[in-house]
Design a protein around this motif. Structure first.
Motif, PDB file in Angstrom:
ATOM      1  N   MET A   1      -8.994  18.361 -16.439  1.00 29.00           N
ATOM      2  CA  MET A   1     -10.001  18.697 -17.443  1.00 29.00           C
ATOM      3  C   MET A   1      -9.491  19.646 -18.525  1.00 29.00           C
ATOM      4  SD  MET A   1     -13.431  19.100 -15.080  1.00 29.00           S
ATOM      5  CE  MET A   1     -14.544  19.394 -16.455  1.00 29.00           C
ATOM      6  N   PHE A   2      -8.198  20.009 -18.492  1.00 31.19           N
ATOM      7  CA  PHE A   2      -7.720  20.990 -19.466  1.00 31.19           C
ATOM      8  C   PHE A   2      -7.886  20.551 -20.929  1.00 31.19           C
ATOM      9  CE2 PHE A   2      -3.805  18.485 -19.127  1.00 31.19           C
ATOM     10  CZ  PHE A   2      -3.318  18.511 -20.423  1.00 31.19           C
ATOM     11  N   PRO A   3      -8.012  19.225 -21.250  1.00 29.36           N
ATOM     12  CA  PRO A   3      -8.278  18.874 -22.659  1.00 29.36           C
ATOM     13  C   PRO A   3      -9.560  19.475 -23.216  1.00 29.36           C
ATOM     14  CG  PRO A   3      -7.485  16.945 -21.481  1.00 29.36           C
ATOM     15  CD  PRO A   3      -7.713  18.019 -20.452  1.00 29.36           C
ATOM     16  N   LEU A   4     -10.473  19.943 -22.343  1.00 24.91           N
ATOM     17  CA  LEU A   4     -11.678  20.607 -22.828  1.00 24.91           C
ATOM     18  C   LEU A   4     -11.339  21.840 -23.661  1.00 24.91           C
ATOM     19  CD1 LEU A   4     -14.018  20.414 -19.696  1.00 24.91           C
ATOM     20  CD2 LEU A   4     -14.343  19.249 -21.872  1.00 24.91           C
ATOM     21  N   PHE A   5     -10.199  22.472 -23.356  1.00 22.97           N
ATOM     22  CA  PHE A   5      -9.799  23.657 -24.113  1.00 22.97           C
ATOM     23  C   PHE A   5      -9.463  23.306 -25.559  1.00 22.97           C
ATOM     24  CE2 PHE A   5      -9.028  25.124 -19.762  1.00 22.97           C
ATOM     25  CZ  PHE A   5      -9.549  26.400 -19.813  1.00 22.97           C
TER      26      PHE A   5
ATOM     27  N   VAL B   1     -14.383  28.262 -25.290  1.00 23.17           N
ATOM     28  CA  VAL B   1     -15.666  28.488 -24.637  1.00 23.17           C
ATOM     29  C   VAL B   1     -16.114  27.229 -23.906  1.00 23.17           C
ATOM     30  CG1 VAL B   1     -18.066  29.143 -24.984  1.00 23.17           C
ATOM     31  CG2 VAL B   1     -16.286  30.208 -26.374  1.00 23.17           C
ATOM     32  N   VAL B   2     -15.924  26.061 -24.539  1.00 24.34           N
ATOM     33  CA  VAL B   2     -16.231  24.803 -23.867  1.00 24.34           C
ATOM     34  C   VAL B   2     -15.341  24.635 -22.638  1.00 24.34           C
ATOM     35  CG1 VAL B   2     -16.275  22.282 -24.091  1.00 24.34           C
ATOM     36  CG2 VAL B   2     -17.043  23.714 -25.982  1.00 24.34           C
ATOM     37  N   GLY B   3     -14.117  25.164 -22.745  1.00 21.14           N
ATOM     38  CA  GLY B   3     -13.194  25.102 -21.616  1.00 21.14           C
ATOM     39  C   GLY B   3     -13.713  25.802 -20.374  1.00 21.14           C
ATOM     40  N   ARG B   4     -14.727  26.661 -20.562  1.00 28.53           N
ATOM     41  CA  ARG B   4     -15.318  27.336 -19.404  1.00 28.53           C
ATOM     42  C   ARG B   4     -16.016  26.364 -18.461  1.00 28.53           C
ATOM     43  NH1 ARG B   4     -18.353  32.510 -22.267  1.00 28.53           N
ATOM     44  NH2 ARG B   4     -16.486  33.650 -22.933  1.00 28.53           N
ATOM     45  N   LEU B   5     -16.308  25.166 -18.959  1.00 31.41           N
ATOM     46  CA  LEU B   5     -16.903  24.156 -18.082  1.00 31.41           C
ATOM     47  C   LEU B   5     -15.989  23.855 -16.899  1.00 31.41           C
ATOM     48  CD1 LEU B   5     -18.239  21.645 -20.768  1.00 31.41           C
ATOM     49  CD2 LEU B   5     -19.603  23.224 -19.397  1.00 31.41           C
ATOM     50  N   VAL B   6     -14.687  24.022 -17.117  1.00 29.40           N
ATOM     51  CA  VAL B   6     -13.705  23.779 -16.060  1.00 29.40           C
ATOM     52  C   VAL B   6     -13.970  24.679 -14.857  1.00 29.40           C
ATOM     53  CG1 VAL B   6     -11.243  23.934 -15.502  1.00 29.40           C
ATOM     54  CG2 VAL B   6     -11.970  23.003 -17.708  1.00 29.40           C
ATOM     55  N   LEU B   7     -14.578  25.837 -15.105  1.00 32.45           N
ATOM     56  CA  LEU B   7     -14.788  26.808 -14.040  1.00 32.45           C
ATOM     57  C   LEU B   7     -15.675  26.280 -12.916  1.00 32.45           C
ATOM     58  CD1 LEU B   7     -15.258  30.023 -16.217  1.00 32.45           C
ATOM     59  CD2 LEU B   7     -13.319  29.511 -14.710  1.00 32.45           C
ATOM     60  N   TYR B   8     -16.568  25.346 -13.220  1.00 38.09           N
ATOM     61  CA  TYR B   8     -17.434  24.810 -12.166  1.00 38.09           C
ATOM     62  C   TYR B   8     -16.634  23.999 -11.152  1.00 38.09           C
ATOM     63  CZ  TYR B   8     -21.417  26.372 -14.841  1.00 38.09           C
ATOM     64  OH  TYR B   8     -22.330  27.164 -15.489  1.00 38.09           O
ATOM     65  N   PHE B   9     -15.532  23.442 -11.591  1.00 36.77           N
ATOM     66  CA  PHE B   9     -14.623  22.760 -10.671  1.00 36.77           C
ATOM     67  C   PHE B   9     -13.585  23.754 -10.149  1.00 36.77           C
ATOM     68  CE2 PHE B   9     -16.507  19.521 -13.247  1.00 36.77           C
ATOM     69  CZ  PHE B   9     -16.661  18.434 -12.410  1.00 36.77           C
ATOM     70  N   GLY B  10     -13.171  24.676 -11.016  1.00 37.73           N
ATOM     71  CA  GLY B  10     -12.149  25.644 -10.629  1.00 37.73           C
ATOM     72  C   GLY B  10     -12.595  26.579  -9.524  1.00 37.73           C
TER      73      GLY B  10
ATOM     74  N   THR C   1      -1.638  27.678 -19.098  1.00 37.72           N
ATOM     75  CA  THR C   1      -2.817  27.060 -18.509  1.00 37.72           C
ATOM     76  C   THR C   1      -2.444  26.048 -17.438  1.00 37.72           C
ATOM     77  OG1 THR C   1      -4.050  27.351 -20.568  1.00 37.72           O
ATOM     78  CG2 THR C   1      -4.906  25.730 -19.004  1.00 37.72           C
ATOM     79  N   ILE C   2      -1.422  25.264 -17.721  1.00 38.02           N
ATOM     80  CA  ILE C   2      -0.954  24.267 -16.755  1.00 38.02           C
ATOM     81  C   ILE C   2      -0.112  24.931 -15.668  1.00 38.02           C
ATOM     82  CG2 ILE C   2       0.492  22.211 -16.450  1.00 38.02           C
ATOM     83  CD1 ILE C   2      -0.309  21.366 -19.266  1.00 38.02           C
TER      84      ILE C   2
ATOM     85  N   VAL D   1     -11.538  10.251 -11.639  1.00 42.66           N
ATOM     86  CA  VAL D   1     -10.462  10.500 -12.605  1.00 42.66           C
ATOM     87  C   VAL D   1     -10.820   9.943 -13.981  1.00 42.66           C
ATOM     88  CG1 VAL D   1      -8.077   9.917 -13.210  1.00 42.66           C
ATOM     89  CG2 VAL D   1      -8.634  10.626 -10.876  1.00 42.66           C
ATOM     90  N   MET D   2     -11.363   8.733 -14.020  1.00 39.68           N
ATOM     91  CA  MET D   2     -11.727   8.109 -15.292  1.00 39.68           C
ATOM     92  C   MET D   2     -12.815   8.912 -16.004  1.00 39.68           C
ATOM     93  SD  MET D   2      -9.631   5.700 -15.614  1.00 39.68           S
ATOM     94  CE  MET D   2     -10.340   5.043 -17.126  1.00 39.68           C
ATOM     95  N   LEU D   3     -13.800   9.383 -15.233  1.00 42.40           N
ATOM     96  CA  LEU D   3     -14.862  10.185 -15.827  1.00 42.40           C
ATOM     97  C   LEU D   3     -14.314  11.497 -16.365  1.00 42.40           C
ATOM     98  CD1 LEU D   3     -17.868  10.452 -16.409  1.00 42.40           C
ATOM     99  CD2 LEU D   3     -18.166  11.430 -14.134  1.00 42.40           C
ATOM    100  N   THR D   4     -13.373  12.085 -15.649  1.00 44.95           N
ATOM    101  CA  THR D   4     -12.747  13.326 -16.093  1.00 44.95           C
ATOM    102  C   THR D   4     -12.024  13.131 -17.421  1.00 44.95           C
ATOM    103  OG1 THR D   4     -12.441  14.026 -13.810  1.00 44.95           O
ATOM    104  CG2 THR D   4     -11.106  15.130 -15.475  1.00 44.95           C
TER     105      THR D   4
END
Length: 373
Positions: free
Chosen positions: A295-299, A304-313, A256-257, A218-221
């Motif tokens: 991880m939604f703060p990536l958006f 486009v950076v928010g696409r990183l969420v997809l690896y967890f999604g 998104t949420i 969680v902290m790393l996220t």
């Protein structure tokens, strides 16, 4: 609507494959039905026009560069300067171009890679989930992505397969798959974070140890968005990926949420209601889903950076059906109603994101008039 028709046909085939898989003597029929389900989606994606998907035309033009190249050295040099593309994706383009000379064939092979990886994952996890519900989840939440951002989708599907192997403690296979994924799309390096947490969950034999792993996760996220910005400032990314950091585009935060919240609640309920029955690696799958939500703060950096969420999604393909399987309800009628509600929710999400909001620009679907040539 054509998407729902294709999803229905493919899901029925996959559902039949799941039924026949319960009898060892029907293994050949199971393989045929599963491959048919995969082919329906792959062919449908392959015959699309360049207008279907934001990056489809670009990938098709890149592939034609490979077709017209006389040798790999020349193509690698040209492709690197055109796209700064990863080596694995460059090799894939070139190898396919030696046997296939039209973009539709290239899209078919790439689609098969994605869909077969998902199918393989679901069958590996069949003891813990409904294959059919997992396939519906992929169709509704990630198929549109697979015909939009094709290269990252191949990397995501490989990471998903790595998650399934890691679930069973197959460390080397999982690690090598994630290495392969990074050669297709650099962002798949996040898969190593998934690998590390899965490895630690396997090694954590007490509840206290798992709590420490979860807390660290969680902290790393929470700090990940800030870490990405810092790495960008120090030149850790190529010009192509640095350009993603500056792309501004509004996104509906509430939506998104909101689309994640019902199943997040289901995951948390499963953890509470079935805590005595859940394996520690099931908790790991749930943790990845929770991490994706956090991880939604990536958006806020960039969509486009928010696409990183997809690896967890992408883990939702197995995580959501797992939460439904361990719902804590013994009544078959209640479980059936919950499954129906879940399918209805997936239909709503797909309709809202693709038809209403035009995410990925895959609607309206148009057939490429040259796909037979």
């Amino acid at each position: 609507m054509i998407y729902f028709v294709i999803f229905t046909i493919s899901t029925v085939l996959m559902g039949l494959a799941e039924l026949t898989s319960k009898r060892k003597q029907l293994v050949v029929l199971t393989v045929i039905l599963a491959l048919a389900a995969v082919l329906v989606l792959a062919i449908f994606g392959a015959i699309r026009a360049d207008s279907v998907g934001t990056d489809t035309g670009t990938y098709n033009r890149y592939f034609m560069v490979a077709v017209n190249s006389t040798n790999f050295t020349t193509f690698h040099y040209d492709f690197k300067h055109i796209d700064q593309s990863e080596f694995g994706f460059t090799v894939l383009n070139y190898v396919i171009s030696r046997f296939i000379h039209n973009p539709q064939g290239f899209e078919l092979v790439c689609g098969l890679i994605v869909d077969l990886n998902v199918c393989w994952t679901l069958f590996l996890m069949r003891r813990w989930i409904s294959i059919t519900l997992g396939w519906i989840t992929f169709c509704a939440l990630f198929y549109g992505t697979s015909i939009d951002i094709l290269r990252q989708s191949m990397a995501m599907s490989i990471v998903l397969l790595a998650v399934a192997f890691l679930y069973y403690g197959k460390y080397l296979r999982s690690f090598l798959l994630i290495c392969l994924a990074t050669t297709l799309h650099t962002t798949a390096i996040l898969g190593f974070l998934i690998f590390i947490t899965g490895y630690l969950f396997h090694r954590a034999h007490t509840r206290q140890q798992r709590v420490v792993v979860n807390f660290s996760l969680v902290m790393l996220t929470i700090i990940l968005p800030f870490l990405i910005e810092v790495l960008s400032r120090f030149g850790a990314f190529t010009d192509k990926y640095n350009s993603y950091m500056t792309q501004e585009q509004s996104f509906p935060l509430i939506t998104t949420i909101g689309v994640r919240l019902p199943m997040l609640i289901m995951v948390l309920w499963s953890m509470l209601a079935c805590h005595g029955r859940l394996q520690r690696m099931t908790i790991w799958i749930y943790s990845l889903i929770i991490q994706e939500f956090l991880m939604f703060p990536l958006f806020f950096i960039s969509p486009v950076v928010g696409r990183l969420v997809l690896y967890f999604g992408i883990v939702k393909v197995i995580g959501y059906p797992m939460a439904l399987h361990y719902s804590g309800f013994s009544s078959g009628g209640v479980r059936f109603v919950i499954d129906l509600f879940y399918i209805g929710m997936l239909i709503f999400i797909f309709y809202n994101q693709v038809i209403i909001n035009n995410n990925g620009e895959i609607f309206p679907y148009v057939v490429n008039s040259n796909f037979l040539y």
